[in-house]
Design an enzyme around this catalytic site. Structure first.
Site, PDB file in Angstrom:
ATOM      1  N   ARG A 107     -14.691  -6.583  13.206  1.00 59.11           N
ATOM      2  CA  ARG A 107     -13.854  -7.009  14.341  1.00 59.11           C
ATOM      3  C   ARG A 107     -14.679  -7.641  15.458  1.00 59.11           C
ATOM      4  O   ARG A 107     -14.192  -8.533  16.163  1.00 59.11           O
ATOM      5  CB  ARG A 107     -13.059  -5.816  14.884  1.00 59.11           C
ATOM      6  N   LYS A 154      -1.632   8.178   3.807  1.00 56.15           N
ATOM      7  CA  LYS A 154      -0.321   8.720   4.169  1.00 56.15           C
ATOM      8  C   LYS A 154       0.856   7.852   3.758  1.00 56.15           C
ATOM      9  O   LYS A 154       0.927   6.684   4.131  1.00 56.15           O
ATOM     10  CB  LYS A 154      -0.268   8.927   5.685  1.00 56.15           C
ATOM     11  N   GLY A 163      -8.256  -2.357   8.669  1.00 55.44           N
ATOM     12  CA  GLY A 163      -9.676  -2.123   8.882  1.00 55.44           C
ATOM     13  C   GLY A 163     -10.312  -1.403   7.715  1.00 55.44           C
ATOM     14  O   GLY A 163     -11.341  -1.824   7.182  1.00 55.44           O
TER      15      GLY A 163
HETATM   16  C1  3PG Z   1      -5.887  -0.587  14.990  1.00 55.59           C
HETATM   17  O1  3PG Z   1      -7.015  -0.216  14.717  1.00 55.59           O
HETATM   18  O2  3PG Z   1      -4.937  -0.532  14.182  1.00 55.59           O
HETATM   19  C2  3PG Z   1      -5.658  -1.225  16.334  1.00 55.59           C
HETATM   20  O3  3PG Z   1      -6.845  -1.273  17.059  1.00 55.59           O
HETATM   21  C3  3PG Z   1      -4.585  -0.498  17.111  1.00 55.59           C
HETATM   22  O4  3PG Z   1      -4.982   0.815  17.377  1.00 55.59           O
HETATM   23  P1  3PG Z   1      -3.862   1.920  17.639  1.00 55.59           P
HETATM   24  O5  3PG Z   1      -3.172   2.142  16.313  1.00 55.59           O
HETATM   25  O6  3PG Z   1      -4.598   3.142  18.134  1.00 55.59           O
HETATM   26  O7  3PG Z   1      -2.911   1.368  18.663  1.00 55.59           O
END
Ligand code: 3PG
Ligand code: MG
Length: 397
Positions: A41, A202, A355
Protein backbone atom coordinates in the site's frame (compact mmCIF):
# COMPACT_ATOMS: atom_id res chain seq x y z
CA UNK A 1 -18.48 2.29 -14.96
CA UNK A 2 -16.53 3.99 -17.72
CA UNK A 3 -18.71 6.79 -16.60
CA UNK A 4 -17.22 6.63 -13.15
CA UNK A 5 -13.62 7.03 -14.31
CA UNK A 6 -14.61 9.87 -16.65
CA UNK A 7 -16.46 11.67 -13.89
CA UNK A 8 -13.59 11.55 -11.38
CA UNK A 9 -11.99 14.89 -10.55
CA UNK A 10 -8.31 14.02 -11.02
CA UNK A 11 -5.17 15.24 -9.29
CA UNK A 12 -3.81 16.05 -12.78
CA UNK A 13 -6.53 18.70 -13.08
CA UNK A 14 -5.89 20.21 -9.64
CA UNK A 15 -3.92 23.44 -9.22
CA UNK A 16 -1.31 21.81 -6.96
CA UNK A 17 1.75 23.85 -7.94
CA UNK A 18 3.36 25.33 -4.86
CA UNK A 19 0.36 24.38 -2.70
CA UNK A 20 0.09 22.56 0.62
CA UNK A 21 -1.82 19.46 -0.42
CA UNK A 22 -3.57 17.16 2.06
CA UNK A 23 -3.36 13.60 0.78
CA UNK A 24 -5.46 10.84 2.33
CA UNK A 25 -3.52 7.62 1.84
CA UNK A 26 -4.21 4.13 3.18
CA UNK A 27 -1.13 3.09 5.14
CA UNK A 28 -3.14 0.58 7.15
CA UNK A 29 -0.33 -1.94 6.72
CA UNK A 30 0.64 -5.00 8.77
CA UNK A 31 3.45 -4.37 11.27
CA UNK A 32 5.72 -7.06 12.73
CA UNK A 33 8.25 -6.33 15.48
CA UNK A 34 7.70 -2.62 14.98
CA UNK A 35 8.41 -2.72 11.25
CA UNK A 36 6.27 -2.65 8.11
CA UNK A 37 5.68 -6.28 7.13
CA UNK A 38 4.00 -5.64 3.76
CA UNK A 39 4.56 -2.33 2.01
CA UNK A 40 2.34 -2.81 -1.06
CA UNK A 41 0.00 0.00 0.00
CA UNK A 42 2.88 2.39 0.66
CA UNK A 43 4.48 1.63 -2.71
CA UNK A 44 1.12 2.13 -4.42
CA UNK A 45 0.96 5.71 -3.09
CA UNK A 46 4.33 6.76 -4.53
CA UNK A 47 3.16 7.88 -8.00
CA UNK A 48 0.87 10.53 -6.50
CA UNK A 49 3.52 11.69 -4.02
CA UNK A 50 6.14 11.95 -6.76
CA UNK A 51 3.68 13.83 -8.94
CA UNK A 52 3.10 16.35 -6.16
CA UNK A 53 6.82 16.75 -5.50
CA UNK A 54 7.47 17.31 -9.22
CA UNK A 55 4.88 20.09 -9.03
CA UNK A 56 6.61 21.82 -6.12
CA UNK A 57 3.73 21.01 -3.76
CA UNK A 58 4.02 20.32 -0.04
CA UNK A 59 2.25 16.96 0.57
CA UNK A 60 0.71 16.43 4.01
CA UNK A 61 -0.33 12.80 4.42
CA UNK A 62 -3.27 11.53 6.46
CA UNK A 63 -3.94 7.86 7.21
CA UNK A 64 -5.37 5.48 9.74
CA UNK A 65 -3.63 2.39 11.10
CA UNK A 66 -5.67 -0.34 12.74
CA UNK A 67 -8.72 0.38 14.86
CA UNK A 68 -7.56 2.30 17.98
CA UNK A 69 -11.15 3.43 18.65
CA UNK A 70 -10.45 7.06 19.44
CA UNK A 71 -7.55 6.51 21.83
CA UNK A 72 -3.81 6.90 21.46
CA UNK A 73 -2.48 3.34 21.10
CA UNK A 74 1.34 3.52 21.06
CA UNK A 75 1.68 0.34 18.95
CA UNK A 76 -0.43 2.04 16.25
CA UNK A 77 1.71 5.17 15.97
CA UNK A 78 2.96 5.82 12.45
CA UNK A 79 6.70 6.23 13.11
CA UNK A 80 7.67 2.88 11.49
CA UNK A 81 5.48 3.74 8.50
CA UNK A 82 7.13 7.17 8.16
CA UNK A 83 10.59 5.58 8.26
CA UNK A 84 9.61 3.06 5.61
CA UNK A 85 8.03 5.71 3.38
CA UNK A 86 11.14 7.86 3.66
CA UNK A 87 13.28 4.97 2.37
CA UNK A 88 10.92 4.17 -0.51
CA UNK A 89 10.46 7.81 -1.49
CA UNK A 90 14.14 8.68 -1.16
CA UNK A 91 13.06 11.99 0.32
CA UNK A 92 12.82 13.19 3.95
CA UNK A 93 9.44 12.53 5.63
CA UNK A 94 8.55 14.60 8.69
CA UNK A 95 6.37 12.58 11.03
CA UNK A 96 4.23 14.71 13.38
CA UNK A 97 2.74 13.39 16.63
CA UNK A 98 -0.85 14.49 16.05
CA UNK A 99 -3.03 15.18 13.04
CA UNK A 100 -4.72 18.42 14.18
CA UNK A 101 -3.88 21.43 16.35
CA UNK A 102 -1.68 24.51 16.47
CA UNK A 103 1.64 22.68 16.70
CA UNK A 104 0.84 20.59 13.65
CA UNK A 105 -0.28 23.69 11.76
CA UNK A 106 2.88 25.60 12.61
CA UNK A 107 5.18 22.72 11.70
CA UNK A 108 3.51 22.43 8.28
CA UNK A 109 3.61 26.21 7.69
CA UNK A 110 7.33 26.29 8.51
CA UNK A 111 8.09 23.37 6.18
CA UNK A 112 9.79 24.39 2.97
CA UNK A 113 8.43 23.68 -0.49
CA UNK A 114 8.94 19.98 -1.22
CA UNK A 115 8.70 18.94 2.45
CA UNK A 116 6.63 15.79 3.02
CA UNK A 117 4.67 15.46 6.27
CA UNK A 118 3.01 12.35 7.67
CA UNK A 119 0.48 13.18 10.38
CA UNK A 120 -0.30 10.83 13.27
CA UNK A 121 -2.99 8.12 13.01
CA UNK A 122 -6.30 9.94 12.40
CA UNK A 123 -8.21 7.23 14.32
CA UNK A 124 -6.55 8.34 17.60
CA UNK A 125 -9.43 10.87 17.53
CA UNK A 126 -12.92 9.40 17.90
CA UNK A 127 -14.26 12.23 15.70
CA UNK A 128 -12.59 10.64 12.66
CA UNK A 129 -14.80 7.55 12.44
CA UNK A 130 -17.82 9.57 13.61
CA UNK A 131 -17.16 11.97 10.69
CA UNK A 132 -17.59 15.02 12.92
CA UNK A 133 -17.74 18.25 11.00
CA UNK A 134 -15.56 20.26 13.39
CA UNK A 135 -12.78 17.68 13.19
CA UNK A 136 -13.04 17.51 9.39
CA UNK A 137 -12.69 21.30 9.34
CA UNK A 138 -9.64 21.20 11.59
CA UNK A 139 -8.03 18.73 9.20
CA UNK A 140 -8.99 20.86 6.22
CA UNK A 141 -7.35 23.94 7.78
CA UNK A 142 -3.96 22.27 7.32
CA UNK A 143 -3.89 22.53 3.52
CA UNK A 144 -5.11 24.32 0.40
CA UNK A 145 -6.62 21.33 -1.33
CA UNK A 146 -7.34 17.65 -0.79
CA UNK A 147 -6.40 14.53 -2.75
CA UNK A 148 -7.90 11.16 -1.85
CA UNK A 149 -5.58 8.31 -2.84
CA UNK A 150 -6.76 5.89 -0.13
CA UNK A 151 -8.52 3.43 -2.43
CA UNK A 152 -8.79 0.79 0.32
CA UNK A 153 -10.71 3.22 2.55
CA UNK A 154 -13.20 4.58 0.00
CA UNK A 155 -16.01 2.51 1.56
CA UNK A 156 -15.61 4.42 4.86
CA UNK A 157 -17.56 7.65 5.46
CA UNK A 158 -15.05 9.19 7.87
CA UNK A 159 -13.84 12.75 8.50
CA UNK A 160 -10.58 12.29 6.56
CA UNK A 161 -12.28 10.53 3.64
CA UNK A 162 -15.67 12.24 3.40
CA UNK A 163 -16.29 15.18 5.77
CA UNK A 164 -13.11 17.01 4.73
CA UNK A 165 -14.47 17.35 1.19
CA UNK A 166 -17.01 19.88 2.52
CA UNK A 167 -14.17 22.28 3.24
CA UNK A 168 -11.62 21.82 0.46
CA UNK A 169 -11.58 21.27 -3.30
CA UNK A 170 -11.14 17.50 -3.58
CA UNK A 171 -9.61 15.24 -6.24
CA UNK A 172 -8.77 11.57 -6.83
CA UNK A 173 -5.12 10.55 -6.69
CA UNK A 174 -3.34 8.38 -9.25
CA UNK A 175 -3.85 5.14 -7.28
CA UNK A 176 -7.61 5.66 -6.99
CA UNK A 177 -7.73 6.27 -10.76
CA UNK A 178 -5.65 3.17 -11.50
CA UNK A 179 -7.83 0.97 -9.27
CA UNK A 180 -11.09 2.20 -10.77
CA UNK A 181 -9.76 1.71 -14.27
CA UNK A 182 -8.56 -1.86 -13.59
CA UNK A 183 -11.69 -2.88 -11.71
CA UNK A 184 -13.96 -1.45 -14.40
CA UNK A 185 -13.00 -4.52 -16.51
CA UNK A 186 -14.97 -6.59 -14.00
CA UNK A 187 -17.98 -4.30 -13.79
CA UNK A 188 -18.41 -3.09 -17.33
CA UNK A 189 -19.35 -6.15 -19.43
CA UNK A 190 -16.81 -8.62 -18.06
CA UNK A 191 -15.66 -11.23 -20.58
CA UNK A 192 -17.37 -14.50 -19.66
CA UNK A 193 -17.16 -16.96 -18.06
CA UNK A 194 -16.64 -14.73 -15.01
CA UNK A 195 -15.39 -16.65 -11.97
CA UNK A 196 -15.18 -15.50 -8.33
CA UNK A 197 -12.88 -17.27 -5.89
CA UNK A 198 -13.78 -16.55 -2.29
CA UNK A 199 -11.83 -17.62 0.79
CA UNK A 200 -10.59 -16.12 4.03
CA UNK A 201 -11.38 -16.97 7.61
CA UNK A 202 -14.85 -15.65 8.27
CA UNK A 203 -18.00 -16.55 6.37
CA UNK A 204 -19.79 -13.52 7.81
CA UNK A 205 -17.43 -11.01 6.20
CA UNK A 206 -17.93 -12.54 2.73
CA UNK A 207 -21.65 -13.33 2.80
CA UNK A 208 -22.90 -10.00 1.40
CA UNK A 209 -20.35 -10.11 -1.43
CA UNK A 210 -21.28 -13.71 -2.25
CA UNK A 211 -24.95 -12.79 -2.40
CA UNK A 212 -24.32 -9.84 -4.75
CA UNK A 213 -21.90 -11.85 -6.90
CA UNK A 214 -24.74 -14.23 -7.76
CA UNK A 215 -26.04 -11.51 -10.09
CA UNK A 216 -22.69 -10.98 -11.76
CA UNK A 217 -20.56 -14.10 -12.04
CA UNK A 218 -21.02 -17.50 -13.71
CA UNK A 219 -19.35 -19.63 -11.05
CA UNK A 220 -17.94 -19.32 -7.53
CA UNK A 221 -15.16 -21.36 -5.93
CA UNK A 222 -15.27 -21.32 -2.14
CA UNK A 223 -12.26 -22.18 0.02
CA UNK A 224 -10.67 -21.04 3.26
CA UNK A 225 -12.57 -20.97 6.54
CA UNK A 226 -15.64 -19.70 4.66
CA UNK A 227 -16.09 -23.15 3.05
CA UNK A 228 -16.79 -24.98 6.31
CA UNK A 229 -19.93 -23.01 7.11
CA UNK A 230 -21.14 -23.85 3.57
CA UNK A 231 -20.33 -27.54 4.03
CA UNK A 232 -22.04 -27.52 7.44
CA UNK A 233 -25.14 -25.91 5.87
CA UNK A 234 -25.28 -28.95 3.60
CA UNK A 235 -25.41 -31.21 6.61
CA UNK A 236 -21.76 -32.28 6.50
CA UNK A 237 -19.93 -32.87 9.81
CA UNK A 238 -16.73 -30.83 9.69
CA UNK A 239 -15.13 -31.71 13.04
CA UNK A 240 -13.52 -28.72 14.73
CA UNK A 241 -13.34 -26.65 11.54
CA UNK A 242 -14.38 -23.02 11.74
CA UNK A 243 -18.17 -22.79 11.42
CA UNK A 244 -20.50 -19.85 12.02
CA UNK A 245 -23.68 -21.63 13.17
CA UNK A 246 -25.67 -18.38 13.05
CA UNK A 247 -25.32 -18.25 9.25
CA UNK A 248 -26.51 -21.74 8.32
CA UNK A 249 -30.04 -20.60 7.39
CA UNK A 250 -28.81 -17.72 5.25
CA UNK A 251 -26.27 -19.89 3.49
CA UNK A 252 -28.88 -22.52 2.68
CA UNK A 253 -30.91 -19.73 1.03
CA UNK A 254 -27.86 -18.50 -0.85
CA UNK A 255 -27.11 -21.96 -2.23
CA UNK A 256 -30.72 -22.22 -3.41
CA UNK A 257 -30.60 -18.76 -5.00
CA UNK A 258 -27.37 -19.69 -6.82
CA UNK A 259 -29.04 -22.77 -8.31
CA UNK A 260 -32.01 -20.66 -9.45
CA UNK A 261 -29.73 -18.11 -11.08
CA UNK A 262 -27.60 -20.76 -12.78
CA UNK A 263 -24.45 -19.87 -10.82
CA UNK A 264 -22.36 -22.94 -10.00
CA UNK A 265 -20.89 -23.01 -6.49
CA UNK A 266 -17.88 -25.29 -6.06
CA UNK A 267 -17.05 -26.36 -2.51
CA UNK A 268 -13.93 -28.29 -1.48
CA UNK A 269 -14.13 -32.06 -1.96
CA UNK A 270 -11.06 -32.73 0.16
CA UNK A 271 -9.12 -30.81 2.77
CA UNK A 272 -5.86 -30.82 4.72
CA UNK A 273 -6.77 -31.45 8.34
CA UNK A 274 -4.86 -31.21 11.62
CA UNK A 275 -5.77 -31.51 15.30
CA UNK A 276 -4.62 -27.89 15.81
CA UNK A 277 -3.47 -24.81 13.92
CA UNK A 278 0.27 -25.12 14.32
CA UNK A 279 3.29 -25.68 12.08
CA UNK A 280 4.23 -28.77 14.11
CA UNK A 281 0.78 -30.38 13.99
CA UNK A 282 0.25 -33.81 12.44
CA UNK A 283 -1.61 -33.35 9.12
CA UNK A 284 -3.45 -35.53 6.64
CA UNK A 285 -5.70 -35.15 3.60
CA UNK A 286 -9.26 -36.43 3.79
CA UNK A 287 -12.55 -36.04 1.90
CA UNK A 288 -14.65 -33.20 3.35
CA UNK A 289 -17.32 -35.78 4.15
CA UNK A 290 -14.81 -37.61 6.35
CA UNK A 291 -13.20 -35.02 8.63
CA UNK A 292 -12.36 -36.85 11.88
CA UNK A 293 -14.03 -35.41 14.96
CA UNK A 294 -11.55 -33.29 16.90
CA UNK A 295 -9.65 -32.37 13.69
CA UNK A 296 -10.03 -29.17 11.69
CA UNK A 297 -9.77 -28.35 8.01
CA UNK A 298 -6.98 -25.83 7.39
CA UNK A 299 -6.39 -25.91 3.63
CA UNK A 300 -8.01 -27.25 0.45
CA UNK A 301 -6.79 -30.68 -0.66
CA UNK A 302 -5.24 -31.88 -3.97
CA UNK A 303 -8.48 -33.04 -5.57
CA UNK A 304 -10.07 -29.66 -4.85
CA UNK A 305 -7.02 -27.86 -6.21
CA UNK A 306 -7.42 -29.89 -9.42
CA UNK A 307 -11.10 -29.01 -9.75
CA UNK A 308 -10.45 -25.32 -8.99
CA UNK A 309 -7.61 -25.30 -11.57
CA UNK A 310 -10.00 -26.67 -14.21
CA UNK A 311 -12.50 -23.90 -13.48
CA UNK A 312 -9.76 -21.27 -13.58
CA UNK A 313 -8.49 -22.56 -16.93
CA UNK A 314 -11.84 -21.98 -18.68
CA UNK A 315 -12.68 -18.59 -17.13
CA UNK A 316 -12.01 -15.31 -18.94
CA UNK A 317 -12.48 -12.95 -15.99
CA UNK A 318 -11.48 -13.93 -12.46
CA UNK A 319 -11.63 -12.16 -9.11
CA UNK A 320 -10.04 -13.72 -6.05
CA UNK A 321 -10.57 -12.51 -2.47
CA UNK A 322 -9.46 -14.51 0.56
CA UNK A 323 -6.77 -17.19 0.97
CA UNK A 324 -7.71 -20.87 0.51
CA UNK A 325 -6.26 -21.92 3.88
CA UNK A 326 -4.16 -20.80 6.83
CA UNK A 327 -1.44 -19.79 4.32
CA UNK A 328 0.74 -18.03 6.88
CA UNK A 329 1.61 -21.46 8.35
CA UNK A 330 3.63 -23.57 5.91
CA UNK A 331 1.76 -26.91 5.99
CA UNK A 332 -1.47 -25.06 5.12
CA UNK A 333 -0.16 -22.68 2.44
CA UNK A 334 -0.22 -25.11 -0.48
CA UNK A 335 -3.80 -24.48 -1.70
CA UNK A 336 -3.30 -20.71 -1.76
CA UNK A 337 0.02 -21.02 -3.62
CA UNK A 338 -1.49 -23.42 -6.18
CA UNK A 339 -4.44 -21.12 -6.82
CA UNK A 340 -2.04 -18.19 -7.25
CA UNK A 341 -0.08 -20.28 -9.77
CA UNK A 342 -3.25 -21.23 -11.64
CA UNK A 343 -4.35 -17.58 -11.81
CA UNK A 344 -0.94 -16.51 -13.04
CA UNK A 345 -1.15 -19.10 -15.83
CA UNK A 346 -4.76 -18.36 -16.77
CA UNK A 347 -5.77 -16.88 -20.10
CA UNK A 348 -8.05 -14.40 -18.37
CA UNK A 349 -8.20 -10.92 -16.84
CA UNK A 350 -7.32 -11.74 -13.24
CA UNK A 351 -7.82 -9.54 -10.19
CA UNK A 352 -6.75 -10.20 -6.63
CA UNK A 353 -8.50 -8.15 -3.95
CA UNK A 354 -7.67 -7.65 -0.33
CA UNK A 355 -4.51 -6.95 1.60
CA UNK A 356 -4.14 -10.49 2.89
CA UNK A 357 -4.70 -12.20 -0.45
CA UNK A 358 -2.38 -9.78 -2.20
CA UNK A 359 0.26 -10.48 0.44
CA UNK A 360 -0.20 -14.25 -0.05
CA UNK A 361 0.12 -13.92 -3.83
CA UNK A 362 3.26 -11.79 -3.49
CA UNK A 363 4.74 -14.31 -1.05
CA UNK A 364 3.93 -17.15 -3.47
CA UNK A 365 6.04 -15.50 -6.17
CA UNK A 366 3.21 -15.38 -8.73
CA UNK A 367 2.27 -11.70 -8.44
CA UNK A 368 3.82 -10.87 -11.83
CA UNK A 369 1.33 -13.12 -13.60
CA UNK A 370 -1.77 -11.45 -12.13
CA UNK A 371 -3.45 -8.74 -14.24
CA UNK A 372 -4.19 -6.51 -11.25
CA UNK A 373 -3.65 -6.76 -7.49
CA UNK A 374 -5.93 -4.30 -5.73
CA UNK A 375 -4.81 -2.52 -2.56
CA UNK A 376 -8.39 -2.73 -1.33
CA UNK A 377 -10.12 -5.51 0.55
CA UNK A 378 -13.56 -4.33 1.68
CA UNK A 379 -13.45 -1.37 -0.72
CA UNK A 380 -12.58 -3.56 -3.71
CA UNK A 381 -15.37 -6.03 -2.98
CA UNK A 382 -17.85 -3.23 -2.31
CA UNK A 383 -17.09 -1.68 -5.69
CA UNK A 384 -17.30 -5.01 -7.53
CA UNK A 385 -20.60 -5.80 -5.81
CA UNK A 386 -22.02 -2.60 -7.20
CA UNK A 387 -22.19 -0.72 -3.88
CA UNK A 388 -21.74 3.00 -3.90
CA UNK A 389 -18.60 4.05 -2.01
CA UNK A 390 -19.24 7.24 -0.03
CA UNK A 391 -15.70 8.60 -0.24
CA UNK A 392 -15.65 7.98 -3.99
CA UNK A 393 -19.00 9.64 -4.66
CA UNK A 394 -17.65 12.99 -3.37
CA UNK A 395 -14.79 12.86 -5.88
CA UNK A 396 -17.15 12.74 -8.85
CA UNK A 397 -17.91 15.80 -10.90
C1 3PG B 1 -8.65 -2.00 5.12
O1 3PG B 1 -7.57 -2.43 5.47
O2 3PG B 1 -9.58 -2.74 4.72
C2 3PG B 1 -8.86 -0.51 5.09
O3 3PG B 1 -7.70 0.15 5.49
C3 3PG B 1 -10.03 -0.10 5.95
O4 3PG B 1 -9.79 -0.42 7.29
P1 3PG B 1 -11.04 -0.63 8.26
O5 3PG B 1 -11.70 -1.92 7.82
O6 3PG B 1 -10.46 -0.71 9.65
O7 3PG B 1 -11.96 0.54 8.09
MG1 MG C 1 -10.71 -4.31 6.44
Amino acid sequence: MLDLIDRLRRVQDAPVDGKTVLVRVDYNVPLADGEVADDARIKASLPTLNYLLEHAAKPVLLTHLGRPEGKVVPALRLDPVAAHLQTLLGHPVHKLDDCVGEEVKEAIEQGEEGSVFLLENVRFHSEEVADEALFARRLAELGNLYINDAFATLHRAHASTLGICDYLPSYAGLLVQREIEALSHLIDNPTRPYLAIIGGKKARSKLGALRDFLDQVNAILIGGGVAFTFLRAQGIQVGNSLVDESLLGEITKLIKAAAEKGVTIHLPRDVVVAPELSAEAQTKVCPTTDIPSGWMGLDIGPETIGEFRDQISVAKTIVWAGPMGAFEIEPFSHGTVEIAAALAGADAFTVVGGGETGEAVTKSGYAEGISYISTGGGACLALLRGKSLPALQVLLA
